[in-house]
Write an enzyme that holds these catalytic residues in place. Sequence first.
Site, PDB file in Angstrom:
ATOM      1  N   ASP A 134       0.817  -1.211   0.000  1.00  0.00           N
ATOM      2  CA  ASP A 134       0.000   0.000   0.000  1.00  0.00           C
ATOM      3  C   ASP A 134       0.856   1.268   0.000  1.00  0.00           C
ATOM      4  OD1 ASP A 134       0.982  -0.207   2.544  1.00  0.00           O
ATOM      5  OD2 ASP A 134      -0.971  -0.238   3.557  1.00  0.00           O
ATOM      6  N   HIS A 143      -6.229  -6.370  13.341  1.00  0.00           N
ATOM      7  CA  HIS A 143      -5.757  -5.244  14.157  1.00  0.00           C
ATOM      8  C   HIS A 143      -6.842  -4.682  15.077  1.00  0.00           C
ATOM      9  CE1 HIS A 143      -1.932  -5.060  11.988  1.00  0.00           C
ATOM     10  NE2 HIS A 143      -2.631  -5.126  10.845  1.00  0.00           N
ATOM     11  N   SER A 194       0.621  -9.111  10.193  1.00  0.00           N
ATOM     12  CA  SER A 194       0.874  -7.711   9.847  1.00  0.00           C
ATOM     13  C   SER A 194       1.358  -7.000  11.105  1.00  0.00           C
ATOM     14  CB  SER A 194      -0.411  -7.058   9.328  1.00  0.00           C
ATOM     15  OG  SER A 194      -0.201  -5.694   9.053  1.00  0.00           O
TER      16      SER A 194
END
Length: 298
Positions: free
Chosen positions: A21, A50, A97
Amino acid sequence: MNKSKLKTDFICIATSGYTVDGRQITAQELHEMAETYDPEHYTANLWPEHRRWFNMGQVIELKAEENEKGETQLFAIIAPNKELIEYNRAGQYLFTSIEITPNFRNSGKAYLSGLGVTDSPASVGTTELKFFNAEQKGSVCGEFIKVDFSAKEDVEEEKALRTLANVFKKLFSILRPNGKNEPNPNNNNHKEDHAMNDKQFAQLIEAVKGLDAKIDNHFSAKVETKEPENKPEEKKDEQPQSVTAEQFNQLLITVQALDKKFNELSQEQTTVPSGVPTVEKENVYSLNGYNIDLSKGF
């Protein structure tokens, strides 16, 4: 902290360079996180996408290494909990992540404050999570056994038929004692024969009464049995496989009629002329009210 014994080997959770990204992860940040991470000081939990709803495990240990391309990669040992394992078994939350805190507690160094589990990682080169072997050996499976609840009814019908057969067997044994319909030549006392017949008739009556009770219980139990609401439509062409209640009742009536007839026969006595005493003679036998003298021939 998760005390689960299930822990992974070192898996890659981030690679230096640009993310998909457009963000950048520096090699220095990865080395600093590997250097400063201490789960006793601050544990990085595993968070689904997250989000801080509930954690799915913890990060146990970190290390940083260079790969063949000259990129720095951050490796971690993680301890997933059962929720993450179940999601992973279903093909969910397959990658990681990282969550970086650049200046952790004003230390001037980056710290791994959390690790997301996701299906769309931003960093490249991350290891796919797989906490189970799809082809596990030594699995134990139960055997499927079809239970036929109608078998109990079949057994009850078979018992009733067997009881009926035993009654007729007793009946024929009375008609043909010792397999032959012949008088005993050594027996000149006809009262003994009548006494034996009375005993045998009593046994027959008890057998018939027992059969009557068993048949009543058998069919009354069937009447009380509730039929299923969605009963499959029966085929009209199929022949019945068992004796019906009407057939049983007809057999029972026949047995009762035989019982009555035998009672009448058992009550018949040898005809004796009035005023003349009975004289026992050798080779003279009584059959249904008639005296037969075998010494005179036929």
